[in-house]
Write a protein that holds these residues in place. Structure first.
Motif, PDB file in Angstrom:
ATOM      1  N   SER A 150      -2.630   1.516   9.528  1.00  0.00           N
ATOM      2  CA  SER A 150      -3.226   2.551   8.668  1.00  0.00           C
ATOM      3  C   SER A 150      -3.724   3.647   9.594  1.00  0.00           C
ATOM      4  CB  SER A 150      -4.405   1.987   7.875  1.00  0.00           C
ATOM      5  OG  SER A 150      -5.446   1.618   8.763  1.00  0.00           O
ATOM      6  N   SER A 151      -4.238   4.710   9.020  1.00  0.00           N
ATOM      7  CA  SER A 151      -4.831   5.783   9.836  1.00  0.00           C
ATOM      8  C   SER A 151      -5.947   5.232  10.712  1.00  0.00           C
ATOM      9  CB  SER A 151      -5.408   6.874   8.939  1.00  0.00           C
ATOM     10  OG  SER A 151      -6.484   6.387   8.157  1.00  0.00           O
ATOM     11  N   ASP A 152      -6.512   4.101  10.300  1.00  0.00           N
ATOM     12  CA  ASP A 152      -7.688   3.557  10.968  1.00  0.00           C
ATOM     13  C   ASP A 152      -7.333   2.802  12.253  1.00  0.00           C
ATOM     14  OD1 ASP A 152      -7.864   4.146   8.243  1.00  0.00           O
ATOM     15  OD2 ASP A 152      -9.653   2.943   7.985  1.00  0.00           O
ATOM     16  N   ALA A 196      -2.194   8.418  10.043  1.00  0.00           N
ATOM     17  CA  ALA A 196      -1.490   7.541   9.091  1.00  0.00           C
ATOM     18  C   ALA A 196       0.019   7.735   9.235  1.00  0.00           C
ATOM     19  CB  ALA A 196      -1.949   7.850   7.663  1.00  0.00           C
ATOM     20  N   GLY A 230      -3.699   6.411  -2.221  1.00  0.00           N
ATOM     21  CA  GLY A 230      -4.872   5.822  -1.573  1.00  0.00           C
ATOM     22  C   GLY A 230      -5.993   6.832  -1.406  1.00  0.00           C
ATOM     23  N   ALA A 256      -0.055  -1.977   4.950  1.00  0.00           N
ATOM     24  CA  ALA A 256      -0.494  -0.603   5.228  1.00  0.00           C
ATOM     25  C   ALA A 256      -1.783  -0.295   4.460  1.00  0.00           C
ATOM     26  CB  ALA A 256       0.612   0.391   4.871  1.00  0.00           C
ATOM     27  N   VAL A 257      -2.796  -1.107   4.739  1.00  0.00           N
ATOM     28  CA  VAL A 257      -4.102  -0.931   4.099  1.00  0.00           C
ATOM     29  C   VAL A 257      -5.163  -0.869   5.194  1.00  0.00           C
ATOM     30  CG1 VAL A 257      -3.222  -2.346   2.181  1.00  0.00           C
ATOM     31  CG2 VAL A 257      -4.772  -3.385   3.830  1.00  0.00           C
ATOM     32  N   PRO A 258      -6.323  -0.273   4.904  1.00  0.00           N
ATOM     33  CA  PRO A 258      -7.365  -0.236   5.944  1.00  0.00           C
ATOM     34  C   PRO A 258      -7.827  -1.650   6.305  1.00  0.00           C
ATOM     35  CG  PRO A 258      -8.197   0.649   3.847  1.00  0.00           C
ATOM     36  CD  PRO A 258      -6.722   0.433   3.686  1.00  0.00           C
ATOM     37  N   THR A 315     -10.601   0.693  -1.595  1.00  0.00           N
ATOM     38  CA  THR A 315     -10.956   1.442  -0.392  1.00  0.00           C
ATOM     39  C   THR A 315     -12.288   0.926   0.175  1.00  0.00           C
ATOM     40  OG1 THR A 315      -9.783   3.403  -1.192  1.00  0.00           O
ATOM     41  CG2 THR A 315     -11.316   3.723   0.628  1.00  0.00           C
ATOM     42  N   GLY A 339      -0.221   4.411   0.413  1.00  0.00           N
ATOM     43  CA  GLY A 339      -0.920   5.539   1.023  1.00  0.00           C
ATOM     44  C   GLY A 339       0.045   6.266   1.960  1.00  0.00           C
ATOM     45  N   THR A 376       0.377   6.026   5.134  1.00  0.00           N
ATOM     46  CA  THR A 376       0.989   5.126   6.127  1.00  0.00           C
ATOM     47  C   THR A 376       2.175   4.386   5.523  1.00  0.00           C
ATOM     48  OG1 THR A 376      -1.130   4.805   7.250  1.00  0.00           O
ATOM     49  CG2 THR A 376       0.572   3.146   7.650  1.00  0.00           C
ATOM     50  N   GLY A 382       0.806  -1.219   0.000  1.00  0.00           N
ATOM     51  CA  GLY A 382       0.000   0.000   0.000  1.00  0.00           C
ATOM     52  C   GLY A 382       0.835   1.263   0.000  1.00  0.00           C
TER      53      GLY A 382
END
Ligand code: FDA
Length: 455
Positions: free
Chosen positions: A424-426, A438, A44, A265-267, A393, A16, A18, A14
């Protein structure tokens, strides 16, 4: 070993904010890294694009003063910020459909309701202050707070429906983009704590303070540029991770990479798009079924001029009763044309996606016209971002747990599995669901590897 087998210290899945933050930190410390990105573009959920000649932030865009990891990164990358336009009066539309102008944070909903909103904010601020942001599941009342929905809890605190609808909005429609009955009080407190306090969530001048000249996607773009094409590989959806204690073999459609460490590094809703061999431990397989993305349509409408400003309006508008529950002046830096951005969240987004595109556009513009007048009905450029249709996503803005999930799985989601770390940011504490989070998570995952290999 096929021609396409590559060996690196770390594989990152990923590109993104992150994944690229982690890659940057690892490369700086001399580690060899490859970043495999499914899409044919970088970033991302950050995506600055031109629609009919007009630049729009299709994904994330705002920076708030507490987001120091992002602010430091912007400075490091040489990116400039500017303030969102906010002079003049804001607009609130109550249940009766009447638009009322106001200044400050508390909506003009009548003296009794305004007092109730202020009281509920103070109650929530106190609860948020008690929370350990890094481990909300350790709060002495975590179990109790995680088994009641945010809406049910608000209904237990107040008899004022309009106050409840407004206090629900700050977390439900505006942040987690899920109905307030579908996530817990504890999840709501985490959202507020990640922004510093509940009062901060209510303060749009704080939350939506600044934007980046040229767009926030430049953060991942500039990072990827510096890493180079040998490190960042586009159109490489990772399909399989074979792992053991010593390392992993990661395969995309075209590449096979062996490495000692993997960062996914994915949600969380996308973890299951990858086959793990052996399968992930039982509880992780369970956990991944309890975290899901919200749903929001971000709408842009550009006009010949920012006509609302001449009418004395800031562009800031709210209503829990409108299709567009919040909207802002989103005019780009240095442009003469005026742009509004509005958001349609949760079950209202379901309702609008069921309509044909022309009807959906009409309903959304009518909602904007309720706030700003009939000039809002005829934009020169109009665009709805549709992240739920994006395979990589599947919703917006980010992931949160269902009722009870945070206490059951919150600590587990931070644990590595053998050589694989997830982030991830999540999964962030500060900056949860935001680019700031992230970056913090990307830095943390990279440090773990850097520390482990210093040995
Ligand atoms: P992100 O989802 O960005 O990156 C994951 C990457 O992994 C993607 O590029 C994806 O393609 C890739 N991927 C997934 N599966 C893969 C696989 N199997 N193989 C290879 N690659 C794979 N934030 C903020 O700070 N301010 C704001 O104003 C907003 N507003 C906002 C609006 C909208 C509409 C959205 C959708 C989001 C925001 N956000 C935001 C949130 C912000 O955009 C988000 O938190 C971060 O960009 C997330 O970065 P990550 O790198 O964690 O995930």
């Amino acid at each position: 070993v096929s021609m396409n087998t590559i060996d690196r210290d770390v594989v990152i899945v990923g590109a993104g904010a992150t994944g690229l933050t982690a890659a940057r930190a690892l490369v700086r410390e001399g580690h060899s890294v490859i970043v495999l990105e499914a899409r044919d573009r970088i970033g991302g959920r950050l995506w600055t694009d031109s629609i009919d000649g007009q630049m729009f932030e299709i994904g994330g865009q705002w920076v708030s003063p507490d987001q120091t990891a992002l602010i430091d990164t912007l400075a490091e990358l040489g990116l400039e910020t500017y303030s969102r336009y906010r002079e003049g009066e804001s607009v609130y539309v109550s249940k009766d459909g009447v638009a009322r102008r106001f200044t400050g944070d508390i909506f003009p909903a009548g003296a009794a309701t305004e007092a109730e909103i202020t009281r509920l904010i103070a109650v929530l601020d106190e609860l948020v202050a008690e929370l350990d942001l890094e481990a909300p599941w350790e709060h002495p009342r975590a179990t109790e707070f995680d088994r009641i929905s945010y809406r049910a809890w608000l209904e237990s605190q107040s008899a004022d429906a309009e106050a409840i609808d407004n206090i629900a909005l700050f977390v439900a429609e505006a942040m987690l983009t899920k109905p307030a009955h579908s996530f817990s009080l504890l999840q709501a407190l985490l959202m507020a704590a990640s922004a510093g306090s509940f009062s901060n969530l209510v303060d749009s001048d704080f939350i939506l303070d600044k934007r980046v000249v040229g767009g926030l996607q430049q953060v991942p773009l500039v990072m990827a540029e510096a890493l180079g094409d040998d490190v960042v590989r586009l159109s490489q959806p990772v399909r399989r991770i074979e792992w053991n204690a010593a390392g992993a073999t990661v395969t995309s459609d075209e590449l096979t990479v062996t490495a000692k460490h993997v960062i996914v590094a994915v949600p969380p809703n996308l973890y299951d798009r990858i086959d793990y061999v052996p399968a992930l431990p039982r509880l992780r397989q369970q956990m991944q079924q309890h975290s899901s993305l919200g749903l929001v349509i971000k709408v842009h409408a550009t006009y010949a001029t920012p006509f609302w400003r001449t009418a004395g309006l800031s562009g800031t508008a709210f209503s829990p009763y409108q299709i567009v529950h919040e909207a802002y002046d989103n005019t780009n830096h240095g442009e003469e044309r005026g742009t509004l951005v509005g958001f349609v969240s949760g079950e209202r987004a379901d309702e609008l996606f069921a309509l044909d595109p022309a009807d959906r556009k009409r309903r959304i513009l009518e909602s904007l016209a309720t706030y700003y007048g009939d000039e809002a009905l005829t934009p020169a450029v109009y665009y709805e971002s549709d992240w739920a249709s994006e395979e990589w996503t599947r919703g917006a803005y980010a992931a949160s747990f269902d009722l009870g999930g945070l206490t059951r799985y919150g600590a587990l989601q931070l644990e590595p599995v053998g050589p694989i770390q997830f982030g991830s940011s999540d999964l962030a504490a500060a900056g949860y669901q935001h680019v700031d989070g992230a970056i913090r998570v990307g830095q943390r995952l990279a440090s773990t590897i850097i520390e482990a290999t210093k040995g």
